[in-house]
Scaffold this motif. Structure first.
Motif: not given
Length: 191
Positions: A28-30, A131-133, A162-163, A173-175
Motif C-alpha cells: 500500500r502507499i505509505e 517507489n514512483l517518482t 509504497i511498501n 499495484l499502480f496499474k
C-alpha cells in the motif's frame, strides 16, 4: 475514490495474483513526498528580496500540498552551484493519511490530465523498491495556483513511497489503482 478503489479492486486482485493470505500484507502507499529546488531561483535574485521570494514559494507550495513545507538547507558549500553552507536550497513536504489520499486524487484526476502532451507515466519511473517518482515542470498546472498571480514558476518532484517487496508488485499495484502508466516500450532490436 482512491481509497474505495484500493478496498474494492486492489485487495482482491493482489490476493489472486500474488497469493496474499492477509489484507495487511498487501502493498500500500505509505507516504507522498513533494520536493522542489529553489537554489536557482534564489541565485538570480537580489539578496534583500530573498526572504520575500521564499515566503511566496512556501505559500504556493502550502496551497498545493495542504500543509506547510520545511525549508532544506545545503549541508556544505559548493562553489560551482554558488551555495554556502546553511543557505536555503529547497522545500519538501511529506504527506500521510487523508492529506496524502486527497493530494493523489487531485494529482491523478485533475493535474495530470492538464499536462500538455501527456502520454502516461513511464514504467521506468518506478525504482527497484517500488517507489514512483513523477517530475512536474511547472507548478502552475495545479488548480489551486492562479497562473497570473504566480511570481516564480518552479518545478516539483512527487515521490509515491509504497511498501512493496518487489518491483513487479509495485507496477501491478499502480496499474490496479488506475495510475496512468504508459504502455511498455518494446525493444527495437528484438522481434
Amino acid at each position: 475514490m482512491l481509497k474505495e478503489n484500493y478496498k474494492k479492486k486492489v485487495i482482491p486482485e493482489m490476493k489472486k495474483d500474488f497469493g496474499y493470505k492477509n489484507d495487511l500484507s498487501i502493498p500500500r502507499i505509505e507516504k507522498v513526498i513533494i520536493n522542489t529546488g529553489i537554489g536557482k531561483i534564489l541565485s538570480n535574485i537580489d539578496p534583500s528580496n530573498r526572504n520575500k521570494v521564499i515566503e511566496n514559494i512556501v505559500s504556493e507550495m502550502s496551497l498545493i500540498a495542504g500543509q506547510k513545507p520545511i525549508l532544506t538547507e545545503s549541508k556544505k558549500a559548493v562553489a560551482g552551484f554558488k551555495t554556502r553552507e546553511g543557505s536555503p536550497v529547497g522545500l519538501k513536504v511529506t504527506l500521510r493519511g487523508e492529506r496524502m489520499i486527497d493530494f493523489l486524487d487531485r494529482l491523478f484526476n485533475i493535474v495530470i490530465p492538464r499536462m500538455r502532451d501527456f502520454r502516461g507515466i513511464k514504467e521506468k519511473s518506478i525504482d527497484e523498491g517500488g517507489n514512483l517518482t513523477i517530475g512536474i515542470k511547472e507548478h502552475i498546472i495545479f488548480p489551486e495556483i492562479a497562473p497570473e498571480k504566480a511570481k516564480n514558476i518552479f518545478g516539483l518532484e512527487v515521490t509515491i513511497v509504497i511498501n512493496a517487496k518487489k518491483r513487479k508488485e509495485a507496477v501491478n499495484l499502480f496499474k490496479l489503482l488506475e495510475i496512468p502508466l504508459a504502455p511498455g516500450e518494446k525493444n527495437k532490436f528484438i522481434d
